[in-house]
Design a protein around this motif. Structure first.
Motif, PDB file in Angstrom:
ATOM      1  N   GLY A  58       0.837  -1.204   0.000  1.00 15.02           N
ATOM      2  CA  GLY A  58       0.000   0.000   0.000  1.00 15.02           C
ATOM      3  C   GLY A  58       0.866   1.245   0.000  1.00 15.02           C
ATOM      4  O   GLY A  58       0.585   2.220  -0.691  1.00 15.02           O
ATOM      5  N   SER A  59       1.924   1.212   0.780  1.00 23.50           N
ATOM      6  CA  SER A  59       2.828   2.359   0.820  1.00 23.50           C
ATOM      7  C   SER A  59       3.578   2.494  -0.500  1.00 23.50           C
ATOM      8  O   SER A  59       3.708   3.580  -1.057  1.00 23.50           O
ATOM      9  CB  SER A  59       3.831   2.197   1.969  1.00 23.50           C
ATOM     10  OG  SER A  59       4.845   3.159   1.868  1.00 23.50           O
ATOM     11  N   ALA A  60       4.060   1.372  -1.008  1.00 25.80           N
ATOM     12  CA  ALA A  60       4.880   1.426  -2.223  1.00 25.80           C
ATOM     13  C   ALA A  60       4.050   1.798  -3.453  1.00 25.80           C
ATOM     14  O   ALA A  60       4.428   2.668  -4.237  1.00 25.80           O
ATOM     15  CB  ALA A  60       5.579   0.075  -2.432  1.00 25.80           C
ATOM     16  N   VAL A  61       2.929   1.128  -3.636  1.00 26.22           N
ATOM     17  CA  VAL A  61       2.137   1.371  -4.846  1.00 26.22           C
ATOM     18  C   VAL A  61       1.292   2.621  -4.666  1.00 26.22           C
ATOM     19  O   VAL A  61       0.525   2.734  -3.724  1.00 26.22           O
ATOM     20  CB  VAL A  61       1.221   0.167  -5.141  1.00 26.22           C
ATOM     21  CG1 VAL A  61       0.297   0.491  -6.311  1.00 26.22           C
ATOM     22  CG2 VAL A  61       2.057  -1.055  -5.453  1.00 26.22           C
ATOM     23  N   GLY A  62       1.485   3.545  -5.560  1.00 27.01           N
ATOM     24  CA  GLY A  62       0.717   4.788  -5.451  1.00 27.01           C
ATOM     25  C   GLY A  62       0.952   5.635  -6.678  1.00 27.01           C
ATOM     26  O   GLY A  62       1.169   5.112  -7.782  1.00 27.01           O
ATOM     27  N   LEU A  63       0.947   6.932  -6.472  1.00 22.01           N
ATOM     28  CA  LEU A  63       1.146   7.839  -7.598  1.00 22.01           C
ATOM     29  C   LEU A  63       2.510   7.621  -8.247  1.00 22.01           C
ATOM     30  O   LEU A  63       2.698   7.898  -9.418  1.00 22.01           O
ATOM     31  CB  LEU A  63       1.031   9.279  -7.112  1.00 22.01           C
ATOM     32  CG  LEU A  63      -0.343   9.651  -6.543  1.00 22.01           C
ATOM     33  CD1 LEU A  63      -0.296  11.031  -5.902  1.00 22.01           C
ATOM     34  CD2 LEU A  63      -1.391   9.629  -7.654  1.00 22.01           C
ATOM     35  N   GLY A  64       3.451   7.124  -7.460  1.00 19.03           N
ATOM     36  CA  GLY A  64       4.781   6.850  -7.996  1.00 19.03           C
ATOM     37  C   GLY A  64       4.714   5.893  -9.172  1.00 19.03           C
ATOM     38  O   GLY A  64       5.416   6.070 -10.177  1.00 19.03           O
ATOM     39  N   ASN A  65       3.878   4.894  -9.083  1.00 24.27           N
ATOM     40  CA  ASN A  65       3.780   3.897 -10.150  1.00 24.27           C
ATOM     41  C   ASN A  65       2.959   4.405 -11.324  1.00 24.27           C
ATOM     42  O   ASN A  65       3.312   4.201 -12.483  1.00 24.27           O
ATOM     43  CB  ASN A  65       3.091   2.620  -9.641  1.00 24.27           C
ATOM     44  CG  ASN A  65       3.725   2.111  -8.376  1.00 24.27           C
ATOM     45  OD1 ASN A  65       3.752   2.813  -7.367  1.00 24.27           O
ATOM     46  ND2 ASN A  65       4.246   0.917  -8.417  1.00 24.27           N
ATOM     47  N   PHE A 102       3.895  17.702  -1.765  1.00 27.39           N
ATOM     48  CA  PHE A 102       3.613  17.720  -3.211  1.00 27.39           C
ATOM     49  C   PHE A 102       2.818  16.496  -3.663  1.00 27.39           C
ATOM     50  O   PHE A 102       2.164  16.504  -4.685  1.00 27.39           O
ATOM     51  CB  PHE A 102       4.887  17.935  -4.045  1.00 27.39           C
ATOM     52  CG  PHE A 102       5.783  16.741  -4.213  1.00 27.39           C
ATOM     53  CD1 PHE A 102       5.519  15.775  -5.162  1.00 27.39           C
ATOM     54  CD2 PHE A 102       6.916  16.589  -3.419  1.00 27.39           C
ATOM     55  CE1 PHE A 102       6.362  14.680  -5.326  1.00 27.39           C
ATOM     56  CE2 PHE A 102       7.766  15.510  -3.575  1.00 27.39           C
ATOM     57  CZ  PHE A 102       7.481  14.540  -4.534  1.00 27.39           C
ATOM     58  N   TYR A 103       2.860  15.452  -2.844  1.00 23.76           N
ATOM     59  CA  TYR A 103       2.027  14.275  -3.128  1.00 23.76           C
ATOM     60  C   TYR A 103       0.550  14.674  -3.100  1.00 23.76           C
ATOM     61  O   TYR A 103      -0.251  14.236  -3.918  1.00 23.76           O
ATOM     62  CB  TYR A 103       2.300  13.210  -2.060  1.00 23.76           C
ATOM     63  CG  TYR A 103       2.091  11.793  -2.521  1.00 23.76           C
ATOM     64  CD1 TYR A 103       3.045  11.159  -3.314  1.00 23.76           C
ATOM     65  CD2 TYR A 103       0.955  11.079  -2.159  1.00 23.76           C
ATOM     66  CE1 TYR A 103       2.869   9.862  -3.728  1.00 23.76           C
ATOM     67  CE2 TYR A 103       0.775   9.772  -2.572  1.00 23.76           C
ATOM     68  CZ  TYR A 103       1.740   9.172  -3.355  1.00 23.76           C
ATOM     69  OH  TYR A 103       1.560   7.877  -3.766  1.00 23.76           O
ATOM     70  N   GLY A 104       0.233  15.550  -2.145  1.00 19.42           N
ATOM     71  CA  GLY A 104      -1.140  16.038  -2.021  1.00 19.42           C
ATOM     72  C   GLY A 104      -1.605  16.796  -3.249  1.00 19.42           C
ATOM     73  O   GLY A 104      -2.779  16.773  -3.606  1.00 19.42           O
ATOM     74  N   PHE A 161      13.672   4.761  -5.484  1.00 17.62           N
ATOM     75  CA  PHE A 161      13.497   5.032  -4.050  1.00 17.62           C
ATOM     76  C   PHE A 161      12.084   5.507  -3.760  1.00 17.62           C
ATOM     77  O   PHE A 161      11.434   5.048  -2.836  1.00 17.62           O
ATOM     78  CB  PHE A 161      14.488   6.115  -3.588  1.00 17.62           C
ATOM     79  CG  PHE A 161      15.853   5.576  -3.297  1.00 17.62           C
ATOM     80  CD1 PHE A 161      16.618   4.984  -4.286  1.00 17.62           C
ATOM     81  CD2 PHE A 161      16.381   5.644  -2.024  1.00 17.62           C
ATOM     82  CE1 PHE A 161      17.884   4.484  -4.012  1.00 17.62           C
ATOM     83  CE2 PHE A 161      17.645   5.144  -1.735  1.00 17.62           C
ATOM     84  CZ  PHE A 161      18.390   4.565  -2.736  1.00 17.62           C
ATOM     85  N   PHE A 162      11.639   6.449  -4.576  1.00 15.75           N
ATOM     86  CA  PHE A 162      10.303   7.015  -4.367  1.00 15.75           C
ATOM     87  C   PHE A 162       9.255   5.915  -4.447  1.00 15.75           C
ATOM     88  O   PHE A 162       8.391   5.781  -3.595  1.00 15.75           O
ATOM     89  CB  PHE A 162      10.037   8.076  -5.439  1.00 15.75           C
ATOM     90  CG  PHE A 162       8.749   8.830  -5.264  1.00 15.75           C
ATOM     91  CD1 PHE A 162       8.706   9.962  -4.471  1.00 15.75           C
ATOM     92  CD2 PHE A 162       7.588   8.405  -5.892  1.00 15.75           C
ATOM     93  CE1 PHE A 162       7.520  10.669  -4.299  1.00 15.75           C
ATOM     94  CE2 PHE A 162       6.401   9.098  -5.735  1.00 15.75           C
ATOM     95  CZ  PHE A 162       6.365  10.240  -4.933  1.00 15.75           C
ATOM     96  N   SER A 163       9.378   5.098  -5.489  1.00 16.61           N
ATOM     97  CA  SER A 163       8.338   4.103  -5.718  1.00 16.61           C
ATOM     98  C   SER A 163       8.331   3.019  -4.640  1.00 16.61           C
ATOM     99  O   SER A 163       7.274   2.548  -4.242  1.00 16.61           O
ATOM    100  CB  SER A 163       8.516   3.480  -7.106  1.00 16.61           C
ATOM    101  OG  SER A 163       7.361   2.772  -7.451  1.00 16.61           O
ATOM    102  N   LEU A 164       9.510   2.640  -4.175  1.00 16.50           N
ATOM    103  CA  LEU A 164       9.544   1.606  -3.127  1.00 16.50           C
ATOM    104  C   LEU A 164       9.319   2.199  -1.736  1.00 16.50           C
ATOM    105  O   LEU A 164       9.310   1.475  -0.746  1.00 16.50           O
ATOM    106  CB  LEU A 164      10.885   0.871  -3.146  1.00 16.50           C
ATOM    107  CG  LEU A 164      11.203  -0.007  -4.356  1.00 16.50           C
ATOM    108  CD1 LEU A 164      12.596  -0.599  -4.231  1.00 16.50           C
ATOM    109  CD2 LEU A 164      10.178  -1.131  -4.499  1.00 16.50           C
ATOM    110  N   SER A 165       9.149   3.491  -1.649  1.00 14.92           N
ATOM    111  CA  SER A 165       8.988   4.181  -0.346  1.00 14.92           C
ATOM    112  C   SER A 165      10.206   4.000   0.545  1.00 14.92           C
ATOM    113  O   SER A 165      10.068   3.855   1.766  1.00 14.92           O
ATOM    114  CB  SER A 165       7.771   3.675   0.431  1.00 14.92           C
ATOM    115  OG  SER A 165       6.607   3.756  -0.299  1.00 14.92           O
ATOM    116  N   ILE A 166      11.395   3.993  -0.037  1.00 14.90           N
ATOM    117  CA  ILE A 166      12.570   3.772   0.813  1.00 14.90           C
ATOM    118  C   ILE A 166      13.434   5.028   0.898  1.00 14.90           C
ATOM    119  O   ILE A 166      13.302   5.931   0.090  1.00 14.90           O
ATOM    120  CB  ILE A 166      13.440   2.604   0.300  1.00 14.90           C
ATOM    121  CG1 ILE A 166      13.843   2.833  -1.158  1.00 14.90           C
ATOM    122  CG2 ILE A 166      12.725   1.291   0.495  1.00 14.90           C
ATOM    123  CD1 ILE A 166      14.775   1.760  -1.694  1.00 14.90           C
TER     124      ILE A 166
END
Ligand code: PHE
Length: 447
Positions: A19-26, A102-104, A223-228
């Motif tokens: 849930g954390s990893a998959v998001g707008l990044g993907n 900026f995610y918001g 990094f962004f996409s994996l939330s790391i």
């Protein structure tokens, strides 16, 4: 002492991490970066970054969090009481704050598109130029701000409910649904005329497109996409029970995240080429292309509504992990109630977020060094703070923490096998740090 919160089930841990990893990044960031950076070659570098650097860091974060049983700050303090490694925690909290703002902005657009889909705007014949339409919508000075604030409010409310009820439950429901609708979009996109051009763009690499800034973007994106790199997974790791198989969770999370990004690419690029849109459309890419795909589909209004709702939920399961980093830190260090910490953190991130949102409207021309505030927030957090945080995380584990303890934690005190342990250890000690330094210095044109 009060018992610490934890995730309920093993699937819950996986769902929260994914849930954390998959998001707008993907779905938003990966396609637009792929478009800007020349397609397949970028994807190849991106995959290498995930395998060589991303997965070892992901696992490292789980280890630090579960062993430290605290926020990103406190976990470092517990593991290394005498040295100032907790500063890495502070960098993480700072990065979480900037990313959240900026995610918001982008999540706000997603919410606006939910509303527009409800009005079934994509299907009307009045819109001929979706790119122009997008610029008008995001250039407005009130509605995008209101949508961003709605998103931040929902994020805050989920976090007030806490770990199991808030984070875990919301992640379990949306995952499979998002997956299914992306597959539907892939099928639609691949069956459009001339879609093969998009497939080529995605899968036939042109290595002349690779340069140092492409590599840095790929690293930042991984990094962004994996939330790391900022402690979201240290924070979540602190809620993982002692019998969870951390390597398995880490690897599954990374591959699921990668799969969804690639599928988002397959849903988008064939359509881009079919409709004759430029792949270098930038931040607005999916908001320009997807409505066109929907308009070309039977039942498009329905699919578009469903898609943007799911994307907003996927964004939420990521934004809550960002907010949780700040909230756990504040509650532990300043000894204030969870709800109060949440309210304060949400307000602070929302204020910065208003400015990043307005970067597409009234503040469009207020640039420093050619970048708007949004672009700076994105660049500093993703291309600088996350790689820096990730670097320090692996350096800490690889060089300053006892190998014996790492092994103990990762094998659940020897009760499970982790046959790749030596490879993992070698990688956090040498490969990942060297690779990060190299990419980092090249990308910033220092070497
Ligand atoms: N991984 C999230 C996404 O891809 C964003 C995120 C970054 C979440 C960093 C937490 C920490 O959308």
């Amino acid at each position: 002492m009060e018992k610490r919160a934890s995730f309920g089930t093993k699937f819950g841990v996986f769902a929260a991490a994914v849930g954390s990893a998959v998001g707008l990044g993907n779905v938003w960031r990966f396609p637009y970066l792929t478009g800007n950076n020349g397609g397949a070659a970028f994807i190849l570098v991106y995959i290498l970054c995930i395998l060589i650097i991303g997965i070892p860091i992901l696992l490292s974060e789980f280890i630090i969090g579960r062993r430290g049983q605290g926020s990103v700050f406190r976990s470092f303090k517990k593991l290394s009481p005498k040295q100032p490694w907790y500063l890495v925690g502070l960098i993480g909290v700072f990065a979480a704050f900037i990313i959240l703002s900026f995610y918001g902005t982008i999540a706000g657009w997603t919410i606006e598109y939910v509303y527009l889909s409800l009005k079934s705007f994509f299907i009307t014949t009045e819109i001929t130029n979706y790119s122009e339409y997008f610029s008008n919508i995001t250039g407005d000075n009130t509605i995008p701000v209101v949508c961003q604030l709605i998103f931040m409010l929902i994020t805050g409310i989920i976090i007030i409910f806490g770990v199991q009820k808030g984070i875990e439950k919301s992640s379990i429901v949306m995952l499979p649904l998002l997956f299914i609708i992306i597959i539907v979009l892939c099928i639609r996109s691949l069956t459009l005329p001339n879609s093969i051009e998009g497939v080529k763009f995605l899968f036939y690499p042109d290595f002349s497109k690779i340069n140092s800034s492409v590599i840095l973007s790929a690293l930042g994106q991984s990094f962004f996409s994996l939330s790391i790199g900022m402690g979201a997974l240290i924070t979540y790791g602190s809620y993982v029970k002692k019998d969870n198989n951390l390597p398995k969770t880490a690897i599954l999370t990374a591959f699921t995240d990668l799969l969804i990004a690639i599928l988002a690419g397959v849903a988008i690029f064939p359509a881009i080429f079919s409709f004759g849109i430029s792949p270098e459309e930038g931040t607005g890419l999916i908001f320009v292309v997807l409505p066109e795909i929907f308009a070309s589909m039977p039942g498009g209004a329905f699919f578009s509504l469903l898609f943007f709702i799911l994307l907003a939920i996927a964004a939420l399961t990521s934004s809550i992990s960002l907010l949780e980093v700040i909230v756990l830190f504040v509650t532990e260090e300043f000894k204030i109630k969870r709800w109060l910490a949440t309210v304060l953190a949400t307000i602070a991130a929302s204020i910065l977020g208003v400015f990043t949102t307005l970067s597409f409207g009234p503040l469009k021309d207020s640039t420093i060094g050619g970048k708007t505030l949004f672009e700076w927030a994105d660049f500093i957090s993703t291309n600088i703070l996350l790689p820096l945080g990730g670097f320090l995380i692996v350096i800490f584990l690889g060089w300053f923490y006892k190998k014996k303890y790492i092994k103990e934690e990762v094998t659940n005190e020897g009760t499970i096998k982790f046959s790749l342990f030596n490879l993992f250890y070698f990688s956090i000690k040498y490969i990942a740090p060297i690779a990060i330094i190299f990419v980092f210095l090249r990308g910033l044109s220092i070497i």
